[in-house]
Design an enzyme around this catalytic site. Structure first.
Site, PDB file in Angstrom:
ATOM      1  CB  ILE A  29      34.398  46.455  17.084  1.00  0.00           C
ATOM      2  CG1 ILE A  29      35.396  47.428  17.048  1.00  0.00           C
ATOM      3  CG2 ILE A  29      34.473  45.400  16.191  1.00  0.00           C
ATOM      4  CD1 ILE A  29      36.864  46.895  17.343  1.00  0.00           C
ATOM      5  CG  ASN A  41      36.115  60.530  11.052  1.00  0.00           C
ATOM      6  OD1 ASN A  41      35.536  61.639  11.068  1.00  0.00           O
ATOM      7  ND2 ASN A  41      35.874  59.485  11.630  1.00  0.00           N
ATOM      8  CG  HIS A  53      36.622  54.227   7.453  1.00  0.00           C
ATOM      9  ND1 HIS A  53      38.264  54.542   7.342  1.00  0.00           N
ATOM     10  CD2 HIS A  53      36.292  54.461   8.565  1.00  0.00           C
ATOM     11  CE1 HIS A  53      38.338  55.145   8.600  1.00  0.00           C
ATOM     12  NE2 HIS A  53      37.130  55.212   9.363  1.00  0.00           N
ATOM     13  CD  GLU A  79      40.394  56.479  16.468  1.00  0.00           C
ATOM     14  OE1 GLU A  79      40.072  55.131  16.421  1.00  0.00           O
ATOM     15  OE2 GLU A  79      40.049  57.153  17.295  1.00  0.00           O
ATOM     16  CB  VAL A  80      41.606  52.676  10.050  1.00  0.00           C
ATOM     17  CG1 VAL A  80      41.794  51.529   9.175  1.00  0.00           C
ATOM     18  CG2 VAL A  80      41.260  52.260  11.628  1.00  0.00           C
TER      19      VAL A  80
END
Length: 113
Positions: free
Chosen positions: A30, A86, A99, A94-95
């Site tokens: 997004i 990451n 991923h 961040e999540v």
């Protein structure tokens, strides 16, 4: 662990899905950092690469092949693309659901913002 990615996997929140099979899901980011920016996640919840175990080896190996397949489907494989994951806070995660980012569709700078 319930993350935004788990909610996307469970179809609780919408995403622009570009690939899905029994083990993986890929969708457009997004907040794209390139002309093409897709996130690829395993449906199995793994916090990040640092938390992966020997039991995850086959799944993570298959993930690499799925990433290449998606890049070909997106038409960016021949010209080239970048794959980023990451890990933890200092790595920019961040999540906290493993991923990978596929970035391409244009000449990428040596570093990204």
């Amino acid at each position: 662990m319930s993350t935004i990615f788990k909610k996307i996997i469970d179809k609780e929140i919408p995403a622009n899905i570009v690939y899905e099979d029994e083990d993986f899901l890929a969708f457009n980011d997004i907040n794209p950092q390139a002309k093409v920016h897709v996130l690829v996640i395993p449906k199995k919840e793994i916090r990040n690469l640092d938390a992966a175990t020997e039991e995850d080896a086959l799944l993570l190996g298959r993930l690499q092949l799925v990433i290449a397949k998606i890049a070909r489907q997106l038409g960016i494989a021949e010209e080239g693309y970048r794959v980023i994951t990451n890990i933890n806070g200092n790595g920019g995660q961040e999540v906290f659901h493993i991923h990978y980012h596929i970035l391409g569709g244009e000449k990428l700078p040596v570093t990204l913002k």
